[in-house]
Design a protein around this motif. Structure first.
Motif, PDB file in Angstrom:
ATOM      1  N   ASP A   1       0.827  -1.209   0.000  1.00 41.04           N
ATOM      2  CA  ASP A   1       0.000   0.000   0.000  1.00 41.04           C
ATOM      3  C   ASP A   1       0.864   1.263   0.000  1.00 41.04           C
ATOM      4  O   ASP A   1       0.419   2.337   0.370  1.00 41.04           O
ATOM      5  N   ARG A   2       2.125   1.125  -0.409  1.00 42.37           N
ATOM      6  CA  ARG A   2       3.031   2.271  -0.474  1.00 42.37           C
ATOM      7  C   ARG A   2       3.804   2.238  -1.792  1.00 42.37           C
ATOM      8  O   ARG A   2       3.973   1.190  -2.406  1.00 42.37           O
ATOM      9  N   THR A   3       4.249   3.402  -2.234  1.00 43.58           N
ATOM     10  CA  THR A   3       5.081   3.497  -3.427  1.00 43.58           C
ATOM     11  C   THR A   3       6.465   2.943  -3.092  1.00 43.58           C
ATOM     12  O   THR A   3       7.018   3.258  -2.040  1.00 43.58           O
ATOM     13  N   VAL A   4       7.002   2.112  -3.991  1.00 40.27           N
ATOM     14  CA  VAL A   4       8.299   1.481  -3.759  1.00 40.27           C
ATOM     15  C   VAL A   4       9.173   1.681  -4.993  1.00 40.27           C
ATOM     16  O   VAL A   4       8.731   1.467  -6.122  1.00 40.27           O
ATOM     17  N   ALA A   5      10.426   2.090  -4.765  1.00 38.47           N
ATOM     18  CA  ALA A   5      11.407   2.246  -5.843  1.00 38.47           C
ATOM     19  C   ALA A   5      12.365   1.063  -5.799  1.00 38.47           C
ATOM     20  O   ALA A   5      12.653   0.520  -4.726  1.00 38.47           O
TER      21      ALA A   5
ATOM     22  N   ILE B   1      21.170  -3.593 -25.448  1.00 41.93           N
ATOM     23  CA  ILE B   1      20.935  -2.367 -26.199  1.00 41.93           C
ATOM     24  C   ILE B   1      20.039  -1.447 -25.381  1.00 41.93           C
ATOM     25  O   ILE B   1      20.264  -0.242 -25.306  1.00 41.93           O
ATOM     26  N   ALA B   2      19.025  -2.000 -24.759  1.00 47.85           N
ATOM     27  CA  ALA B   2      18.112  -1.237 -23.894  1.00 47.85           C
ATOM     28  C   ALA B   2      17.688  -2.152 -22.749  1.00 47.85           C
ATOM     29  O   ALA B   2      17.519  -3.358 -22.947  1.00 47.85           O
ATOM     30  N   CYS B   3      17.529  -1.578 -21.555  1.00 47.91           N
ATOM     31  CA  CYS B   3      17.182  -2.413 -20.407  1.00 47.91           C
ATOM     32  C   CYS B   3      16.558  -1.586 -19.295  1.00 47.91           C
ATOM     33  O   CYS B   3      17.008  -0.467 -19.016  1.00 47.91           O
ATOM     34  N   PHE B   4      15.572  -2.170 -18.649  1.00 49.77           N
ATOM     35  CA  PHE B   4      14.966  -1.541 -17.475  1.00 49.77           C
ATOM     36  C   PHE B   4      15.980  -1.386 -16.350  1.00 49.77           C
ATOM     37  O   PHE B   4      15.816  -0.570 -15.454  1.00 49.77           O
ATOM     38  N   CYS B   5      17.037  -2.169 -16.392  1.00 43.14           N
ATOM     39  CA  CYS B   5      18.058  -2.135 -15.345  1.00 43.14           C
ATOM     40  C   CYS B   5      18.942  -0.900 -15.433  1.00 43.14           C
ATOM     41  O   CYS B   5      19.704  -0.624 -14.511  1.00 43.14           O
ATOM     42  N   PHE B   6      18.844  -0.133 -16.525  1.00 40.73           N
ATOM     43  CA  PHE B   6      19.658   1.071 -16.668  1.00 40.73           C
ATOM     44  C   PHE B   6      19.116   2.225 -15.819  1.00 40.73           C
ATOM     45  O   PHE B   6      19.822   3.204 -15.606  1.00 40.73           O
ATOM     46  N   THR B   7      17.872   2.126 -15.383  1.00 39.11           N
ATOM     47  CA  THR B   7      17.263   3.216 -14.614  1.00 39.11           C
ATOM     48  C   THR B   7      16.506   2.659 -13.411  1.00 39.11           C
ATOM     49  O   THR B   7      16.145   1.480 -13.379  1.00 39.11           O
ATOM     50  N   GLU B   8      16.246   3.522 -12.467  1.00 37.96           N
ATOM     51  CA  GLU B   8      15.457   3.151 -11.289  1.00 37.96           C
ATOM     52  C   GLU B   8      13.996   2.997 -11.697  1.00 37.96           C
ATOM     53  O   GLU B   8      13.495   3.750 -12.533  1.00 37.96           O
ATOM     54  N   GLN B   9      13.323   2.027 -11.127  1.00 34.61           N
ATOM     55  CA  GLN B   9      11.904   1.789 -11.398  1.00 34.61           C
ATOM     56  C   GLN B   9      11.114   2.179 -10.152  1.00 34.61           C
ATOM     57  O   GLN B   9      11.524   1.878  -9.031  1.00 34.61           O
TER      58      GLN B   9
ATOM     59  N   ALA C   1      15.828   4.070  -2.144  1.00 36.62           N
ATOM     60  CA  ALA C   1      15.089   5.232  -1.638  1.00 36.62           C
ATOM     61  C   ALA C   1      14.309   5.864  -2.784  1.00 36.62           C
ATOM     62  O   ALA C   1      14.780   5.890  -3.928  1.00 36.62           O
ATOM     63  N   LEU C   2      13.130   6.357  -2.476  1.00 34.61           N
ATOM     64  CA  LEU C   2      12.318   7.016  -3.494  1.00 34.61           C
ATOM     65  C   LEU C   2      13.006   8.288  -3.970  1.00 34.61           C
ATOM     66  O   LEU C   2      13.610   9.005  -3.168  1.00 34.61           O
ATOM     67  N   PRO C   3      12.915   8.597  -5.271  1.00 30.59           N
ATOM     68  CA  PRO C   3      13.423   9.885  -5.749  1.00 30.59           C
ATOM     69  C   PRO C   3      12.659  11.004  -5.041  1.00 30.59           C
ATOM     70  O   PRO C   3      11.502  10.819  -4.637  1.00 30.59           O
TER      71      PRO C   3
ATOM     72  N   ALA D   1       9.020  10.828  -3.430  1.00 28.00           N
ATOM     73  CA  ALA D   1       8.938  10.786  -1.967  1.00 28.00           C
ATOM     74  C   ALA D   1       7.952  11.825  -1.460  1.00 28.00           C
ATOM     75  O   ALA D   1       7.194  11.574  -0.527  1.00 28.00           O
ATOM     76  N   ALA D   2       7.943  13.008  -2.088  1.00 26.87           N
ATOM     77  CA  ALA D   2       7.012  14.053  -1.670  1.00 26.87           C
ATOM     78  C   ALA D   2       5.568  13.632  -1.909  1.00 26.87           C
ATOM     79  O   ALA D   2       4.682  13.918  -1.101  1.00 26.87           O
TER      80      ALA D   2
END
Length: 191
Positions: free
Chosen positions: A101-105, A124-132, A174-176, A180-181
């Motif tokens: 029930d909370r936002t998770v990064a 070439i492209a990957c979800f692992c390159f950025t925070e989800q 940690a949430l960006p 977080a706000a």
């Protein structure tokens, strides 16, 4: 036998400690660079496009998913394996779901096995390159585009590889600040 003053000995010891601290601080980026360049420990390569050469030889790529202890998401590959030609571009999907029930990064770390294939498995492209970031109850389908470099057939160990496993481990982060706000309870809220 030489007599050293206590001040000189203390200065020498401080110098040794500072040098050791600086070397240990530099070790992590150096190790990351070394792994990326050599494929050591199953570290994959990154490219902007696929190679021009596709070999007639096929290779099996398996997909694995795990989570760090405490990561609340459900995380799994949408397919467990795929067979493709060496040099051919592959597209695979992973699924993440936030049942809380909370936002998770989260951030995914990755590697391939066997280690000898690490330098030849190229993304070439990957979800692992950025925070989800997943909101409560949200599900994300996350792609990875990759190929196995044809140079693998010239490697003394790599040329014997018939199967590669791509593994991801998701870690809670940690949430960006912008997220977080939004996820924080309103100030002055009364329960």
């Amino acid at each position: 036998m030489t007599n050293r003053s206590p001040g000189r000995t203390a200065g020498l010891l401080v110098g040794v400690v500072l040098t050791m601290g600086a070397l240990s601080f530099a070790a992590v980026p150096f190790y990351n660079w070394f792994c990326r360049v050599t494929g050591f420990a199953g570290t994959t390569s990154v490219a902007t496009s696929a190679p021009d050469v596709v070999l007639d030889r096929e290779i099996l790529v398996r997909f694995d998913a795990s989570k760090e202890a405490g990561m609340p998401w459900d995380f799994k590959p949408q397919q467990h394996s795929m067979r493709l030609k060496i040099g051919e571009t592959g597209l695979a999907f992973y699924e993440a779901h936030n049942p809380t029930d909370r936002t998770v990064a989260g951030t995914a770390s990755y590697n391939v096995t066997p280690d000898s294939a690490g330098g030849y498995f190229t993304k070439i492209a990957c979800f692992c390159f950025t925070e989800q970031v997943l909101a409560p109850g949200e599900t994300a389908i996350m792609p990875v585009t990759f190929y196995v470099d044809p140079e693998i057939v010239k490697d003394p160990e790599g040329k014997f590889v018939q199967e590669i496993t791509l593994s991801y481990t998701f870690h809670e982060t940690a949430l960006p600040e912008s997220q977080a706000a939004l996820a924080a309870p309103p100030t002055g809220a009364v329960n």
